[in-house]
Design a protein around this motif. Structure first.
Motif, PDB file in Angstrom:
ATOM      1  N   MET A   1     -10.531 -17.013  14.187  1.00 36.22           N
ATOM      2  CA  MET A   1     -10.481 -16.406  12.858  1.00 36.22           C
ATOM      3  C   MET A   1     -11.887 -16.381  12.261  1.00 36.22           C
ATOM      4  O   MET A   1     -12.643 -17.327  12.405  1.00 36.22           O
ATOM      5  CB  MET A   1      -9.568 -17.225  11.947  1.00 36.22           C
ATOM      6  CG  MET A   1      -9.604 -16.788  10.509  1.00 36.22           C
ATOM      7  SD  MET A   1      -8.681 -17.911   9.448  1.00 36.22           S
ATOM      8  CE  MET A   1      -9.921 -18.250   8.225  1.00 36.22           C
ATOM      9  N   CYS A  76      -4.042 -15.808   9.173  1.00 38.03           N
ATOM     10  CA  CYS A  76      -4.946 -15.853  10.331  1.00 38.03           C
ATOM     11  C   CYS A  76      -4.763 -17.155  11.109  1.00 38.03           C
ATOM     12  O   CYS A  76      -4.751 -17.158  12.344  1.00 38.03           O
ATOM     13  CB  CYS A  76      -6.396 -15.698   9.893  1.00 38.03           C
ATOM     14  SG  CYS A  76      -6.845 -14.029   9.368  1.00 38.03           S
ATOM     15  N   SER A  80      -3.498 -17.436  14.923  1.00 37.90           N
ATOM     16  CA  SER A  80      -4.293 -18.121  15.954  1.00 37.90           C
ATOM     17  C   SER A  80      -3.400 -19.046  16.771  1.00 37.90           C
ATOM     18  O   SER A  80      -3.502 -19.107  17.994  1.00 37.90           O
ATOM     19  CB  SER A  80      -5.436 -18.920  15.329  1.00 37.90           C
ATOM     20  OG  SER A  80      -6.388 -18.049  14.776  1.00 37.90           O
ATOM     21  N   THR A  87      -8.788 -12.424  14.717  1.00 35.78           N
ATOM     22  CA  THR A  87      -8.256 -12.163  13.385  1.00 35.78           C
ATOM     23  C   THR A  87      -9.397 -12.303  12.383  1.00 35.78           C
ATOM     24  O   THR A  87     -10.253 -13.181  12.521  1.00 35.78           O
ATOM     25  CB  THR A  87      -7.108 -13.124  13.012  1.00 35.78           C
ATOM     26  OG1 THR A  87      -7.571 -14.472  13.092  1.00 35.78           O
ATOM     27  CG2 THR A  87      -5.905 -12.936  13.930  1.00 35.78           C
ATOM     28  N   ASN A  89     -10.263 -12.382   8.247  1.00 31.62           N
ATOM     29  CA  ASN A  89      -9.761 -12.556   6.889  1.00 31.62           C
ATOM     30  C   ASN A  89     -10.700 -11.890   5.886  1.00 31.62           C
ATOM     31  O   ASN A  89     -11.905 -12.108   5.917  1.00 31.62           O
ATOM     32  CB  ASN A  89      -9.647 -14.056   6.585  1.00 31.62           C
ATOM     33  CG  ASN A  89      -9.160 -14.322   5.188  1.00 31.62           C
ATOM     34  OD1 ASN A  89      -8.333 -13.608   4.654  1.00 31.62           O
ATOM     35  ND2 ASN A  89      -9.694 -15.363   4.578  1.00 31.62           N
TER      36      ASN A  89
END
Length: 103
Positions: A1, A76, A80, A87, A89
């Motif tokens: 992330m 996110c 994961s 991902t 954010n």
């Protein structure tokens, strides 16, 4: 992330041929506007959220947003754990979004 600023998120998304945009806000929030071409899955659905997210392509680069950036960060983290590798954010969320908006 990865946490991306508004500018980083928009620039990276624009250049990404393998992108999917995920809106994790409530339906009421989505009615106020959303980022074009996004898929809506409300994070407050709990297990329903996990089930719907698991149907997404894990090979995609998933750009996640909510109203402020908190729920999308949680999304996110959940993704994961489910095996999603890329991902992103949106820091500041939709309330600070300066790009295109659909209604």
């Amino acid at each position: 992330m990865a946490d991306l600023t508004q500018q980083e998120w928009a620039a990276q998304l624009a250049a990404d041929e393998n992108a999917l945009i995920l809106d994790v806000r409530t339906s009421e929030e989505v009615e106020e506007g959303y980022i074009p071409n996004s898929i809506h899955i409300d994070i407050y659905k709990g297990q329903g959220f996990i089930e719907e997210v698991e149907s997404l392509d894990k090979a995609k680069n998933i750009y996640v947003y909510c109203r402020s950036g908190n729920r999308s960060g949680q999304a996110c983290a959940i993704m994961s754990q489910l095996g999603f590798v890329n991902t992103f954010n949106l820091v500041g969320g939709f309330m600070n979004w300066e790009g295109d908006v659909a209604e």
